[in-house]
Design a protein around this motif. Structure first.
Motif, mmCIF file in Angstrom:
data_model
loop_
_atom_site.group_PDB
_atom_site.id
_atom_site.type_symbol
_atom_site.label_atom_id
_atom_site.label_comp_id
_atom_site.label_asym_id
_atom_site.label_seq_id
_atom_site.Cartn_x
_atom_site.Cartn_y
_atom_site.Cartn_z
ATOM 1 N N ARG A 6 38.976 114.485 125.912
ATOM 2 C CA ARG A 6 39.729 113.575 126.791
ATOM 3 C C ARG A 6 39.277 112.126 126.620
ATOM 4 O O ARG A 6 40.101 111.216 126.631
ATOM 5 N N LEU A 7 37.977 111.916 126.468
ATOM 6 C CA LEU A 7 37.475 110.558 126.263
ATOM 7 C C LEU A 7 37.969 109.982 124.939
ATOM 8 O O LEU A 7 38.343 108.807 124.862
ATOM 9 N N LEU A 8 37.984 110.806 123.901
ATOM 10 C CA LEU A 8 38.469 110.330 122.601
ATOM 11 C C LEU A 8 39.970 110.050 122.633
ATOM 12 O O LEU A 8 40.436 109.081 122.029
ATOM 13 N N THR A 10 41.649 109.121 125.321
ATOM 14 C CA THR A 10 41.787 107.889 126.087
ATOM 15 C C THR A 10 41.402 106.679 125.251
ATOM 16 O O THR A 10 42.070 105.641 125.306
ATOM 17 N N ALA A 11 40.347 106.794 124.446
ATOM 18 C CA ALA A 11 39.941 105.692 123.579
ATOM 19 C C ALA A 11 41.038 105.373 122.564
ATOM 20 O O ALA A 11 41.328 104.199 122.297
ATOM 21 N N GLY A 12 41.658 106.403 122.013
ATOM 22 C CA GLY A 12 42.759 106.168 121.075
ATOM 23 C C GLY A 12 43.941 105.497 121.736
ATOM 24 O O GLY A 12 44.562 104.586 121.163
ATOM 25 N N ILE A 13 44.254 105.904 122.959
ATOM 26 C CA ILE A 13 45.362 105.286 123.684
ATOM 27 C C ILE A 13 45.039 103.839 124.013
ATOM 28 O O ILE A 13 45.906 102.959 123.909
ATOM 29 N N VAL A 14 43.796 103.567 124.379
ATOM 30 C CA VAL A 14 43.382 102.189 124.665
ATOM 31 C C VAL A 14 43.534 101.325 123.411
ATOM 32 O O VAL A 14 44.039 100.193 123.484
ATOM 33 N N MET A 15 43.119 101.856 122.270
ATOM 34 C CA MET A 15 43.274 101.110 121.006
ATOM 35 C C MET A 15 44.750 100.847 120.710
ATOM 36 O O MET A 15 45.126 99.741 120.315
ATOM 37 N N LEU A 16 45.577 101.853 120.893
ATOM 38 C CA LEU A 16 47.003 101.728 120.626
ATOM 39 C C LEU A 16 47.658 100.715 121.562
ATOM 40 O O LEU A 16 48.423 99.845 121.121
ATOM 41 N N LEU A 17 47.357 100.794 122.847
ATOM 42 C CA LEU A 17 47.932 99.858 123.803
ATOM 43 C C LEU A 17 47.446 98.432 123.564
ATOM 44 O O LEU A 17 48.208 97.475 123.723
ATOM 45 N N ALA A 18 46.184 98.286 123.171
ATOM 46 C CA ALA A 18 45.654 96.950 122.887
ATOM 47 C C ALA A 18 46.340 96.342 121.665
ATOM 48 O O ALA A 18 46.499 95.126 121.580
ATOM 49 N N HIS A 19 46.754 97.199 120.747
ATOM 50 C CA HIS A 19 47.448 96.708 119.555
ATOM 51 C C HIS A 19 48.850 96.210 119.894
ATOM 52 O O HIS A 19 49.306 95.220 119.341
ATOM 53 N N ALA A 36 36.795 103.839 127.627
ATOM 54 C CA ALA A 36 37.170 105.154 128.151
ATOM 55 C C ALA A 36 36.086 105.715 129.062
ATOM 56 O O ALA A 36 36.384 106.268 130.132
ATOM 57 N N ILE A 37 34.836 105.559 128.678
ATOM 58 C CA ILE A 37 33.726 106.063 129.495
ATOM 59 C C ILE A 37 33.626 105.292 130.805
ATOM 60 O O ILE A 37 33.490 105.879 131.885
ATOM 61 N N VAL A 38 33.715 103.964 130.725
ATOM 62 C CA VAL A 38 33.607 103.134 131.930
ATOM 63 C C VAL A 38 34.786 103.402 132.870
ATOM 64 O O VAL A 38 34.606 103.489 134.089
ATOM 65 N N LEU A 39 35.995 103.541 132.317
ATOM 66 C CA LEU A 39 37.152 103.846 133.162
ATOM 67 C C LEU A 39 36.986 105.201 133.842
ATOM 68 O O LEU A 39 37.339 105.352 135.017
ATOM 69 N N ALA A 106 49.588 113.034 126.675
ATOM 70 C CA ALA A 106 48.584 113.559 125.739
ATOM 71 C C ALA A 106 47.853 114.762 126.328
ATOM 72 O O ALA A 106 47.605 115.748 125.625
ATOM 73 N N TYR A 107 47.502 114.695 127.615
ATOM 74 C CA TYR A 107 46.788 115.811 128.233
ATOM 75 C C TYR A 107 47.682 117.032 128.392
ATOM 76 O O TYR A 107 47.199 118.164 128.382
ATOM 77 N N SER A 108 48.995 116.818 128.525
ATOM 78 C CA SER A 108 49.889 117.978 128.609
ATOM 79 C C SER A 108 49.933 118.716 127.271
ATOM 80 O O SER A 108 50.017 119.936 127.239
#
Length: 116
Positions: A6-8, A10-19, A36-39, A106-108
């Motif tokens: 789940r953390l990975l 979320t990290a991928g989604i954060v990278m994608l959204l930041a792009h 992802a960890i801090v969130l 993604a979690y679904s």
């Protein structure tokens, strides 16, 4: 193991959204994993306190104030992490909405993989 996946994700989604989102910046994959960890920690510790303190306004707005709380969590993460930046409240609000929708999708898929 599930938490790490789940953390990975979320990290991928954060990278994608930041792009794709102007006003959101992540310096790299390591920073995205830290985000992802801090969130996750802020959502587990700070968010329940904020939700309890703002119950009256949340009821008056029929739950829409929870979006504001999510944006505040994103802005708080921005203050804690050097490699992560969000320009303002409205950008944080849009980022939190898109992050929540993306995580749900993604979690679904992750749950469907478990059933089979």
């Amino acid at each position: 193991m599930n938490l790490l996946i789940r953390l990975l994700i979320t990290a991928g989604i954060v990278m994608l959204l930041a792009h794709f989102l102007p006003g959101v910046a992540v310096s790299g994959l390591a920073a995205a994993i830290i985000v992802a960890i801090v969130l996750a920690l802020l959502n587990a510790i700070v968010k329940p306190i904020l939700v309890i303190l703002t119950i009256p306004i949340t009821i008056l707005t029929l739950g829409l104030f929870l979006f504001v709380i999510n944006a505040c969590i994103i802005l708080l993460a921005d203050k804690f992490i050097d490699g992560f930046g969000v320009d303002g409240f409205w950008t944080a609000l849009l980022f939190s909405i898109l992050l929540s929708i993306s995580q749900s999708i993604a979690y679904s898929f992750l749950k469907e993989g478990k059933k089979n």
